[in-house]
Design a protein around this motif. Structure first.
Motif, PDB file in Angstrom:
ATOM      1  N   HIS A 115       0.881  -1.179   0.000  1.00 25.52           N
ATOM      2  CA  HIS A 115       0.000   0.000   0.000  1.00 25.52           C
ATOM      3  C   HIS A 115       0.915   1.224   0.000  1.00 25.52           C
ATOM      4  O   HIS A 115       1.954   1.192   0.645  1.00 25.52           O
ATOM      5  N   TYR A 166      -6.295   1.192   5.276  1.00 32.86           N
ATOM      6  CA  TYR A 166      -5.328   1.849   4.390  1.00 32.86           C
ATOM      7  C   TYR A 166      -6.037   2.937   3.594  1.00 32.86           C
ATOM      8  O   TYR A 166      -6.942   2.620   2.807  1.00 32.86           O
ATOM      9  N   CYS A 182      -5.200   4.529   1.031  1.00 32.45           N
ATOM     10  CA  CYS A 182      -5.032   4.468  -0.425  1.00 32.45           C
ATOM     11  C   CYS A 182      -6.165   3.717  -1.106  1.00 32.45           C
ATOM     12  O   CYS A 182      -6.523   4.018  -2.237  1.00 32.45           O
ATOM     13  N   CYS A 183      -6.726   2.687  -0.449  1.00 33.48           N
ATOM     14  CA  CYS A 183      -7.712   1.849  -1.130  1.00 33.48           C
ATOM     15  C   CYS A 183      -8.896   1.486  -0.243  1.00 33.48           C
ATOM     16  O   CYS A 183      -9.881   0.925  -0.712  1.00 33.48           O
ATOM     17  N   CYS A 185      -2.567  -2.786  -2.479  1.00 39.48           N
ATOM     18  CA  CYS A 185      -3.370  -2.474  -3.655  1.00 39.48           C
ATOM     19  C   CYS A 185      -2.467  -2.119  -4.834  1.00 39.48           C
ATOM     20  O   CYS A 185      -2.927  -1.927  -5.941  1.00 39.48           O
TER      21      CYS A 185
END
Ligand SMILES: [Zn+2]
Ligand SMILES: [Zn+2]
Length: 394
Positions: free
Chosen positions: A168, A183, A185-186, A200
């Motif tokens: 990540h 996370y 980011c995703c 991800c």
């Protein structure tokens, strides 16, 4: 009694009229809240303030941002107009005159007072003494490295062999509502059963950063700047870095002059190792064209020189130890805004400093070493009463 409420007519509007009108209404309400006994018509004042922000904003986005700064400052200073600045200029000229120019000698005196002791620099990760590079020394490079993205241990010599690194690109954060780590980011959580919780993003190679001075100097030796005679100058600098077969290397360097605010050096730089990941999302560097970029050694030859970084330079940066380590420079006269203006255990980010002291939004997307170098320099100016726009010295 009050004048009618409509935004000032402008030749070029940063935002649609309707948007400006709505913000203007909010501003009137806000002024009435923070200035209970106004001496001036609130409508007139609001129209003037909004108009000034609109005139100095280049886009709808910056207009909204600058208006939010104005609302914030009005609250912070309880409506005291002598403390409000728009586009870095005070709005009440009589109450607070424009900052007076300072002489170069005064500025230098202020800057010298900010220099850190060698022991402070060492404590903050600066390399102050180069490693003895005796002949025929055994390699000190570690055989194994740990991937900074997925934590896998791997053999350093195998770094260019294809593998799968799943990671990540943001740090997990505790989500109070669900009591799990997530996370950003995703959106995956550590409790997820999907393989995506492992990451991800993927890459064909692992990546590492070595911080030990011994291994850094084995890749290229540190340069002691006090051996380079040259003119006295004050320079702000910032690097962008990427991952290569040799670890974490410099891929762009910007050097800005403190007194003229001119960019003296801004180049894309070819790392020594083979590129694995340019970190474009953060570094802003998407491609290193050999025709349009300098090799590391050519760049350093230009930068460590009598008219750039030399024995008599004062270097300004934010967390500059990282930049100097990838540049392989040992320098003694440092002003580090991360050391100077952090309170407590954790270092303040340049992004937050720029917002707090310059009302400037930086690093909202890719980083830009030029923008960052200028922001660091401007924070030093603002905090030390040196006008941002002063161009004439002495
Ligand atoms: Zn992710
Ligand atoms: Zn990895």
């Amino acid at each position: 009694m009050s004048s009618s409420l409509r935004p000032m007519d402008l030749v070029s509007q940063p935002a649609p009229y309707q948007d400006r009108y709505k913000i203007l209404q909010k501003l009137v309400a806000h002024l009435q809240k923070v200035r209970p006994n106004p001496s001036k018509s609130t409508h007139k004042l609001a129209i003037g303030l909004e108009g000034r922000v609109a005139k100095t904003s280049a886009s709808a986005q910056s207009y909204r941002f600058n208006m939010s700064i104005l609302f914030r400052d009005l609250t912070k200073h309880k409506g005291d107009l002598s403390k409000i600045r728009i586009a870095q200029k005070p709005i009440v000229s009589a109450a607070k005159p424009l900052r007076e120019n300072v002489t170069k000698a005064t500025a230098m005196e202020k800057l010298r007072a900010l220099l850190h002791e060698i022991s402070v620099l060492e404590k903050n990760g600066y390399n102050m003494s180069s490693v003895s590079s005796g002949a025929a020394q055994d390699s000190v490079l570690a055989v194994h490295e740990t991937c900074v993205r997925c934590n896998t241990k791997f053999e350093r010599s195998n770094i260019m062999e294809k593998t799968l690194c799943r990671y990540h690109d943001s740090k997990k954060q505790f989500d109070k509502a669900n009591r799990t780590y997530q996370y950003p980011c995703c959106g995956e959580t550590t409790a997820s059963t999907s393989f995506l919780r492992l990451g991800c993003k993927t890459n064909k190679h692992h990546v590492f950063k070595s911080e030990a001075v011994e291994s850094l100097s084995e890749i290229s030796e540190f340069i002691k700047t006090w051996k380079v005679e040259g003119e006295e100058n004050v320079l702000a600098l910032d690097c962008e870095m990427g991952f290569t077969s040799l670890g974490y290397e410099m891929i762009r360097l910007t050097v800005v002059d403190f007194f003229t605010s001119k960019t003296l050096f801004d180049e894309i730089i070819q790392p020594i190792g083979e590129v694995i990941d340019l970190n474009t999302q953060f570094s802003g560097v998407s491609d290193i064209d050999k025709q349009l970029s300098l090799t590391y050694h050519d760049a350093m030859e230009k930068v460590v020189s009598p008219n750039l970084i030399n024995a008599n330079s004062i270097l300004i940066g934010h967390g500059l130890e990282n930049d100097l380590n990838v540049m392989r420079i040992i320098h003694r006269s440092i002003i580090d805004t991360a050391i100077l203006y952090s309170k407590g255990k954790y270092k303040v980010s340049l992004k937050n400093l720029a917002f707090e002291f310059l009302s400037r939004k930086i690093q909202s997307g890719e980083h830009d070493s030029s923008e960052d170098a200028i922001a660091t320099m401007d924070v030093v100016k603002v905090k030390n009463g040196i006008p941002l726009d002063q161009k004439d010295w002495d």
